[in-house]
Motif scaffolding. Structure first.
Motif, PDB file in Angstrom:
ATOM      1  N   LEU A   1       0.891  -1.146   0.199  1.00  0.00           N
ATOM      2  CA  LEU A   1       0.039   0.130  -0.017  1.00  0.00           C
ATOM      3  C   LEU A   1       0.944   1.203   0.040  1.00  0.00           C
ATOM      4  CD1 LEU A   1      -2.587   1.414   0.089  1.00  0.00           C
ATOM      5  CD2 LEU A   1      -2.303   1.233   2.624  1.00  0.00           C
ATOM      6  N   PHE A   2       2.073   1.209   0.783  1.00  0.00           N
ATOM      7  CA  PHE A   2       2.855   2.256   0.827  1.00  0.00           C
ATOM      8  C   PHE A   2       3.527   2.627  -0.746  1.00  0.00           C
ATOM      9  CE2 PHE A   2       7.294   4.276   1.473  1.00  0.00           C
ATOM     10  CZ  PHE A   2       6.629   5.298   2.112  1.00  0.00           C
ATOM     11  N   LEU A   3       4.006   1.520  -1.372  1.00  0.00           N
ATOM     12  CA  LEU A   3       4.493   1.508  -2.589  1.00  0.00           C
ATOM     13  C   LEU A   3       3.762   2.236  -3.689  1.00  0.00           C
ATOM     14  CD1 LEU A   3       6.861  -1.550  -2.690  1.00  0.00           C
ATOM     15  CD2 LEU A   3       7.516   0.740  -1.926  1.00  0.00           C
ATOM     16  N   VAL A   4       2.361   1.570  -3.416  1.00  0.00           N
ATOM     17  CA  VAL A   4       1.321   2.073  -4.504  1.00  0.00           C
ATOM     18  C   VAL A   4       1.133   3.420  -4.363  1.00  0.00           C
ATOM     19  CG1 VAL A   4      -0.879   1.780  -5.290  1.00  0.00           C
ATOM     20  CG2 VAL A   4       0.705  -0.325  -5.186  1.00  0.00           C
TER      21      VAL A   4
ATOM     22  N   HIS B   1       1.210   9.025  -5.865  1.00  0.00           N
ATOM     23  CA  HIS B   1       1.439  10.435  -5.463  1.00  0.00           C
ATOM     24  C   HIS B   1       2.293  11.249  -6.543  1.00  0.00           C
ATOM     25  CE1 HIS B   1       0.707  13.720  -2.620  1.00  0.00           C
ATOM     26  NE2 HIS B   1       2.060  13.776  -2.639  1.00  0.00           N
ATOM     27  N   PHE B   2       3.359  10.400  -6.856  1.00  0.00           N
ATOM     28  CA  PHE B   2       4.276  10.992  -7.776  1.00  0.00           C
ATOM     29  C   PHE B   2       3.682  10.964  -9.146  1.00  0.00           C
ATOM     30  CE2 PHE B   2       8.019   9.297  -5.019  1.00  0.00           C
ATOM     31  CZ  PHE B   2       8.322  10.568  -4.731  1.00  0.00           C
ATOM     32  N   TYR B   3       3.088  10.172  -9.599  1.00  0.00           N
ATOM     33  CA  TYR B   3       2.194  10.341 -10.804  1.00  0.00           C
ATOM     34  C   TYR B   3       1.345  11.494 -11.004  1.00  0.00           C
ATOM     35  CZ  TYR B   3      -0.837   9.259 -14.648  1.00  0.00           C
ATOM     36  OH  TYR B   3      -1.597   9.518 -15.986  1.00  0.00           O
ATOM     37  N   VAL B   4       0.585  11.501  -9.646  1.00  0.00           N
ATOM     38  CA  VAL B   4      -0.261  12.831  -9.683  1.00  0.00           C
ATOM     39  C   VAL B   4       0.349  13.993  -9.754  1.00  0.00           C
ATOM     40  CG1 VAL B   4      -1.982  13.824  -8.256  1.00  0.00           C
ATOM     41  CG2 VAL B   4      -2.263  11.596  -8.455  1.00  0.00           C
TER      42      VAL B   4
ATOM     43  N   LYS C   1      -8.003  16.502  -5.585  1.00  0.00           N
ATOM     44  CA  LYS C   1      -8.597  15.507  -4.878  1.00  0.00           C
ATOM     45  C   LYS C   1      -7.630  14.220  -4.991  1.00  0.00           C
ATOM     46  CE  LYS C   1     -11.187  12.656  -7.303  1.00  0.00           C
ATOM     47  NZ  LYS C   1     -12.313  12.174  -7.985  1.00  0.00           N
ATOM     48  N   TRP C   2      -6.960  13.916  -5.941  1.00  0.00           N
ATOM     49  CA  TRP C   2      -6.112  12.821  -6.473  1.00  0.00           C
ATOM     50  C   TRP C   2      -4.672  13.010  -5.417  1.00  0.00           C
ATOM     51  CZ3 TRP C   2      -7.642   8.132  -6.841  1.00  0.00           C
ATOM     52  CH2 TRP C   2      -8.673   7.884  -7.721  1.00  0.00           C
TER      53      TRP C   2
ATOM     54  N   ILE D   1      -3.017  10.783   1.694  1.00  0.00           N
ATOM     55  CA  ILE D   1      -3.643   9.908   2.886  1.00  0.00           C
ATOM     56  C   ILE D   1      -3.373   8.371   2.783  1.00  0.00           C
ATOM     57  CG2 ILE D   1      -5.930   9.489   3.747  1.00  0.00           C
ATOM     58  CD1 ILE D   1      -7.052  12.022   3.231  1.00  0.00           C
ATOM     59  N   GLY D   2      -3.562   7.765   1.704  1.00  0.00           N
ATOM     60  CA  GLY D   2      -2.953   6.431   1.405  1.00  0.00           C
ATOM     61  C   GLY D   2      -1.436   6.078   1.978  1.00  0.00           C
TER      62      GLY D   2
END
Length: 75
Positions: free
Chosen positions: A12-15, A20-23, A53-54, A60-61
């Motif tokens: 979950l952390f890696l994803v 987040h970097f993609y966003v 939003k993303w 948060i994830g």
């Protein structure tokens, strides 16, 4: 219990960090002065609203997964 938390929180952390970097790199609007006046037109700019939003969801994830990893390390 520790292993279950590690198995859930690690991926979950890696994803979350990858998302987040993609966003941050691909969804952010191009306007450089966006930080100065975003609150005035967020409802009129769907691109910025989607980015905000993303960005919030992925952060948060990542935060929750770090918290789970911390709990697994303590317990």
């Amino acid at each position: 219990m520790d292993i279950v938390l590690y198995v859930i929180a690690g991926p979950l952390f890696l994803v979350s960090i990858a998302a987040h970097f993609y966003v941050r790199l691909h969804l952010r609007p191009d306007d450089a002065e966006l930080d100065d006046y975003y609150h005035e037109f967020e409802h009129r700019q769907p691109g910025y609203a989607r980015y905000a939003k993303w960005s919030r969801i992925t952060f948060i994830g990542a935060t929750l997964s770090v918290l789970l990893l911390f709990v697994a390390a303590i317990v």
